[in-house]
Design a protein around this motif. Structure first.
Motif, PDB file in Angstrom:
ATOM      1  N   SER A 138     -10.011  22.751 -10.321  1.00  0.00           N
ATOM      2  CA  SER A 138     -10.978  23.459 -11.167  1.00  0.00           C
ATOM      3  C   SER A 138     -12.373  23.399 -10.563  1.00  0.00           C
ATOM      4  O   SER A 138     -12.725  22.463  -9.839  1.00  0.00           O
ATOM      5  CB  SER A 138     -11.014  22.854 -12.577  1.00  0.00           C
ATOM      6  N   ASN A 140     -16.328  24.280 -12.300  1.00  0.00           N
ATOM      7  CA  ASN A 140     -17.026  24.664 -13.522  1.00  0.00           C
ATOM      8  C   ASN A 140     -18.525  24.752 -13.248  1.00  0.00           C
ATOM      9  O   ASN A 140     -19.122  23.805 -12.743  1.00  0.00           O
ATOM     10  CB  ASN A 140     -16.745  23.634 -14.620  1.00  0.00           C
ATOM     11  N   GLN A 162     -15.592  28.726 -15.786  1.00  0.00           N
ATOM     12  CA  GLN A 162     -14.631  27.801 -15.172  1.00  0.00           C
ATOM     13  C   GLN A 162     -13.487  28.527 -14.475  1.00  0.00           C
ATOM     14  O   GLN A 162     -12.861  29.420 -15.060  1.00  0.00           O
ATOM     15  CB  GLN A 162     -14.069  26.873 -16.249  1.00  0.00           C
ATOM     16  N   TYR A 163     -13.242  28.110 -13.233  1.00  0.00           N
ATOM     17  CA  TYR A 163     -12.087  28.592 -12.483  1.00  0.00           C
ATOM     18  C   TYR A 163     -11.020  27.509 -12.511  1.00  0.00           C
ATOM     19  O   TYR A 163     -11.308  26.324 -12.296  1.00  0.00           O
ATOM     20  CB  TYR A 163     -12.475  28.912 -11.044  1.00  0.00           C
ATOM     21  N   LEU A 164      -9.759  27.909 -12.764  1.00  0.00           N
ATOM     22  CA  LEU A 164      -8.649  26.968 -12.849  1.00  0.00           C
ATOM     23  C   LEU A 164      -7.476  27.490 -12.046  1.00  0.00           C
ATOM     24  O   LEU A 164      -7.127  28.675 -12.140  1.00  0.00           O
ATOM     25  CB  LEU A 164      -8.226  26.774 -14.309  1.00  0.00           C
ATOM     26  N   ASP A 165      -6.876  26.611 -11.238  1.00  0.00           N
ATOM     27  CA  ASP A 165      -5.720  26.960 -10.423  1.00  0.00           C
ATOM     28  C   ASP A 165      -4.649  25.894 -10.624  1.00  0.00           C
ATOM     29  O   ASP A 165      -4.932  24.691 -10.514  1.00  0.00           O
ATOM     30  CB  ASP A 165      -6.116  27.046  -8.951  1.00  0.00           C
ATOM     31  N   ASP A 188      -3.755  31.331 -11.448  1.00  0.00           N
ATOM     32  CA  ASP A 188      -5.167  30.993 -11.488  1.00  0.00           C
ATOM     33  C   ASP A 188      -5.909  32.015 -12.325  1.00  0.00           C
ATOM     34  O   ASP A 188      -5.395  33.094 -12.638  1.00  0.00           O
ATOM     35  CB  ASP A 188      -5.760  30.891 -10.082  1.00  0.00           C
ATOM     36  N   GLY A 189      -7.130  31.650 -12.713  1.00  0.00           N
ATOM     37  CA  GLY A 189      -7.940  32.550 -13.522  1.00  0.00           C
ATOM     38  C   GLY A 189      -9.276  31.935 -13.867  1.00  0.00           C
ATOM     39  O   GLY A 189      -9.540  30.761 -13.597  1.00  0.00           O
ATOM     40  N   VAL A 190     -10.149  32.751 -14.486  1.00  0.00           N
ATOM     41  CA  VAL A 190     -11.492  32.338 -14.884  1.00  0.00           C
ATOM     42  C   VAL A 190     -11.606  32.420 -16.398  1.00  0.00           C
ATOM     43  O   VAL A 190     -11.148  33.391 -17.018  1.00  0.00           O
ATOM     44  CB  VAL A 190     -12.566  33.227 -14.219  1.00  0.00           C
ATOM     45  N   HIS A 218      -7.866  30.106 -20.677  1.00  0.00           N
ATOM     46  CA  HIS A 218      -7.540  30.758 -19.413  1.00  0.00           C
ATOM     47  C   HIS A 218      -6.281  31.603 -19.573  1.00  0.00           C
ATOM     48  O   HIS A 218      -5.266  31.131 -20.098  1.00  0.00           O
ATOM     49  CB  HIS A 218      -7.281  29.727 -18.312  1.00  0.00           C
ATOM     50  N   LEU A 220      -4.023  32.715 -17.038  1.00  0.00           N
ATOM     51  CA  LEU A 220      -3.717  32.579 -15.622  1.00  0.00           C
ATOM     52  C   LEU A 220      -2.729  33.645 -15.188  1.00  0.00           C
ATOM     53  O   LEU A 220      -1.735  33.908 -15.867  1.00  0.00           O
ATOM     54  CB  LEU A 220      -3.127  31.186 -15.346  1.00  0.00           C
TER      55      LEU A 220
END
Length: 401
Positions: A138, A140, A162-165, A188-190, A218, A220
């Motif tokens: 992540s 943020n 926040q970006y999460l993968d 993944d997504g924001v 998110h 994703l």
């Protein structure tokens, strides 16, 4: 940014400040020697001086975690091959900047990795059907603005981007002898969230801070690779929100005591479903069903002289994961934090912080039987003991223009 094995309950990362690392994060929502406390309470920006302050925090995580157990009773045979060390060393940076516009308004921004996980057992270990590698990454970005009404009260709000993968692998039971192929779900997504806080100084030498970080939703977008077939999927995940209360009390001109109580809403994670982009059907479900997490810490700091400050702290964390739901991906448990640290002011502009923590988890077992949410009759039961500990070294530089 590299996020390693999680060390804040679940797959959260607490390593956001070298200053507070040295006190097991006691009092982390109050105004200390810098501005890193804005991560937990943006109203702590009231401690920023006139002009611009910038900070760079860097934490090295050195975890060890080994799982030794037996898989039995399934259709694929028994195995007692250990996991080896599933945890990876990691580097976690955090950066902050604050600018006091006038006596009332302060603008700040933080860049952090609030969530992270990296576990990778040996390829053909006993529980490979339940899990191989797991990765959560992540970034943020959190701009915030604080309004200081007077010397006693400050309030603040902020925004999270926040970006999460996420990537989770397990052995494919249909791929033949040796099971070299892995099934994988990834995406993944924001997402967006908020932060808020209030800081109150009711008496001379006393400070209380209350902070809030919202969950981030998110959607994703990614892929599910299973049994040799790849499908485009969507996966809805909401990270937990967090509320904390911190206090700082000056006892003498040189000595201060600090404390923190933190609640994290991990129970909102529940069981996200991966749905097919083509049909909308549920292809698989990720069973988390965590409990809520709690963290308590107490620490103190002593001004040895005008340049050097020494500190230490003790923390206790109640993990959101217990034996009823504990998985091979994240064998988390309650733990003790033992920390020490120091700050050195080179001059009125430049400061250096150093923190060290040793984490001692309680005795940890994994028991995947027919009552466990991960149980699969084809794979069988898995019973194991987990041996783990963590060392963390953190350092930061602060410059006030």
């Amino acid at each position: 940014m590299i996020a390693g094995s999680a060390h804040a309950g679940g797959f959260g990362l607490r390593e956001q400040s070298s200053y507070y690392q040295g006190m097991s994060f006691a009092g982390y929502g109050t105004t200390g020697g810098g501005i890193s406390s804005m991560y937990w309470n943006p109203a702590s920006l009231m401690g920023a001086e006139q002009g611009l302050t910038v900070e760079a925090h860097n934490s090295g995580l050195f975890p060890v975690s080994e799982i030794d157990g037996t898989l039995s009773g399934g259709l694929l045979g028994s195995s007692s091959i250990g996991s080896g060390d599933i945890a990876s060393d990691a580097f976690i940076p955090a950066s902050y900047a604050a600018y006091r516009l006038n006596d009332n308004l302060i603008f700040g921004v933080g860049i952090n990795a609030p969530f992270g996980l990296s576990t990778k057992p040996d390829m053909n270990w006993a529980a490979q059907f339940y899990s191989r590698s797991s990765s959560v990454f992540s970034v943020n970005v959190n701009p915030a603005i604080a309004y200081q009404f007077n010397d006693m009260v400050t309030v603040a709000v902020g925004v999270q981007v926040q970006y999460l993968d996420v990537s989770l692998k397990s052995a494919d039971a249909t791929s033949g002898a040796g099971f070299p192929r892995s099934n994988e779900i990834s995406g993944d997504g924001v997402g967006f969230g908020v932060t808020a806080g209030v800081t109150v100084r009711p008496f001379e030498g006393t400070e209380i801070g209350v902070g809030y970080r919202s969950g981030v939703g998110h959607d994703l977008e990614g892929d599910l690779f299973a049994s040799g077939t790849r499908s485009a999927i969507g996966l809805g995940v909401v990270t937990p929100d967090m509320v904390n209360v911190s206090a700082r009390q000056r006892l003498t001109d040189k000595f201060r005591v600090l404390g923190t109580v933190e609640w994290t809403n991990w129970s909102r994670l529940k069981s996200p479903r991966a749905t097919s982009d083509a049909t909308g059907a549920t292809l698989t479900t990720l069973h988390f069903n965590y409990n809520d997490g709690w963290f308590f810490s107490l620490g103190g700091e002593y001004d040895f002289n005008e340049k050097l400050t020494l500190r230490a702290g003790l923390g206790y964390e109640i993990s959101p994961i217990d034996e009823e739901i504990r998985s091979t991906r994240l064998p988390d448990n309650n733990r003790w934090w033992l920390s020490a640290g120091a700050s050195y002011n080179f001059n009125q502009h430049l400061s250096f912080d150093l923190g060290y923590t040793h984490i001692i988890p309680e005795s940890t077992k994994i028991n995947i039987d027919p009552s466990h949410q991960d149980y699969n009759a084809t794979f069988g039961t898995y019973e194991a003991d987990v041996d783990s500990h963590v060392n963390i070294i953190s350092a930061s530089l602060r410059y006030k223009f």
